[in-house]
Write a protein that holds these residues in place. Structure first.
Motif, PDB file in Angstrom:
ATOM      1  N   ASN A 110      63.181 -12.986 104.005  1.00  0.00           N
ATOM      2  CA  ASN A 110      63.762 -14.270 104.399  1.00  0.00           C
ATOM      3  C   ASN A 110      62.900 -15.473 104.032  1.00  0.00           C
ATOM      4  OD1 ASN A 110      65.853 -12.803 105.560  1.00  0.00           O
ATOM      5  ND2 ASN A 110      64.881 -12.782 107.567  1.00  0.00           N
ATOM      6  N   VAL A 111      61.728 -15.252 103.454  1.00  0.00           N
ATOM      7  CA  VAL A 111      60.837 -16.365 103.165  1.00  0.00           C
ATOM      8  C   VAL A 111      60.987 -16.814 101.720  1.00  0.00           C
ATOM      9  CG1 VAL A 111      59.164 -15.643 104.912  1.00  0.00           C
ATOM     10  CG2 VAL A 111      58.858 -14.926 102.557  1.00  0.00           C
ATOM     11  N   SER A 112      60.531 -18.019 101.468  1.00  0.00           N
ATOM     12  CA  SER A 112      60.599 -18.533 100.096  1.00  0.00           C
ATOM     13  C   SER A 112      59.419 -18.019  99.287  1.00  0.00           C
ATOM     14  CB  SER A 112      60.588 -20.064 100.108  1.00  0.00           C
ATOM     15  OG  SER A 112      59.278 -20.537 100.350  1.00  0.00           O
ATOM     16  N   LYS A 113      59.510 -18.191  98.000  1.00  0.00           N
ATOM     17  CA  LYS A 113      58.448 -17.751  97.094  1.00  0.00           C
ATOM     18  C   LYS A 113      57.153 -18.534  97.322  1.00  0.00           C
ATOM     19  CE  LYS A 113      58.241 -16.173  92.333  1.00  0.00           C
ATOM     20  NZ  LYS A 113      58.944 -16.099  91.057  1.00  0.00           N
ATOM     21  N   GLY A 114      57.256 -19.649  98.030  1.00  0.00           N
ATOM     22  CA  GLY A 114      56.082 -20.444  98.336  1.00  0.00           C
ATOM     23  C   GLY A 114      55.050 -19.706  99.171  1.00  0.00           C
TER      24      GLY A 114
END
Length: 172
Positions: free
Chosen positions: A23-27
């Motif tokens: 669920n997290v961004s690639k950041g």
């Protein structure tokens, strides 16, 4: 199951945090702390929690393999993410922070990790263990949701264990 045991055991004094990496961004690869904070509810002041305190804090980052697939990560990006997490642990302000990253096999080549990683491998549950785990789950869920019905039963577990075309389900 580990988080459940931690929360329920009165002898374990720690604060567990759980983040699904899918669920997290690639950041998160280059800025794990920033992305982790964004995933937690607003009422959790994560910076305060991870400062040296009396209790330990365990951050469960679940599903590195799923993040690898959904974000189309390279091996280099996965290793960079793991190393950034390890760098967080080296920070003097994070002495009571522990990080557990989960992944299925073959998503990180263990030889590429620095030597100060502890790698654990979970074995496959035998049929008896599977049945016991399902029964415990059903019993527990009934206390929360009395009307809950599950299709998972002993016969289905036996079938999944016996038939070759269903063996891949055991991995899940």
């Amino acid at each position: 199951r580990t988080i459940n045991d931690i929360v329920r055991d009165p002898n374990i004094h720690c604060n567990p945090f759980f983040i699904r990496l899918q669920n997290v961004s690639k950041g998160i690869i280059d800025h794990p702390l920033k992305e982790i904070k964004e995933q937690l509810p607003n009422e959790i002041e994560f910076d305060e929690w991870i400062k040296p305190k009396q209790h330990k804090n365990i951050l469960f980052l679940d599903g590195l393999d799923e993040m690898y697939m959904t974000q189309s990560l390279s091996d280099e990006e996965v290793i960079r993410f793991v190393n950034k997490c390890k760098n967080l642990l080296d920070n003097i302000n994070h002495q009571n922070l522990y990080i557990v990253i989960t992944a299925r096999f073959n998503y990180i080549e263990p030889s590429k990790l620095y030597s100060n990683c502890l790698l654990l491998s979970l074995g496959v549950l035998n049929l008896e263990q599977q049945i016991r785990l399902v029964e415990q789950y059903k019993k527990q869920i009934q206390t929360i949701e009395p009307d809950y019905k599950s299709n998972l039963n002993t016969e289905l577990l036996e079938k999944c264990n016996k038939e070759n075309d269903l063996k891949h389900i055991k991995e899940l």
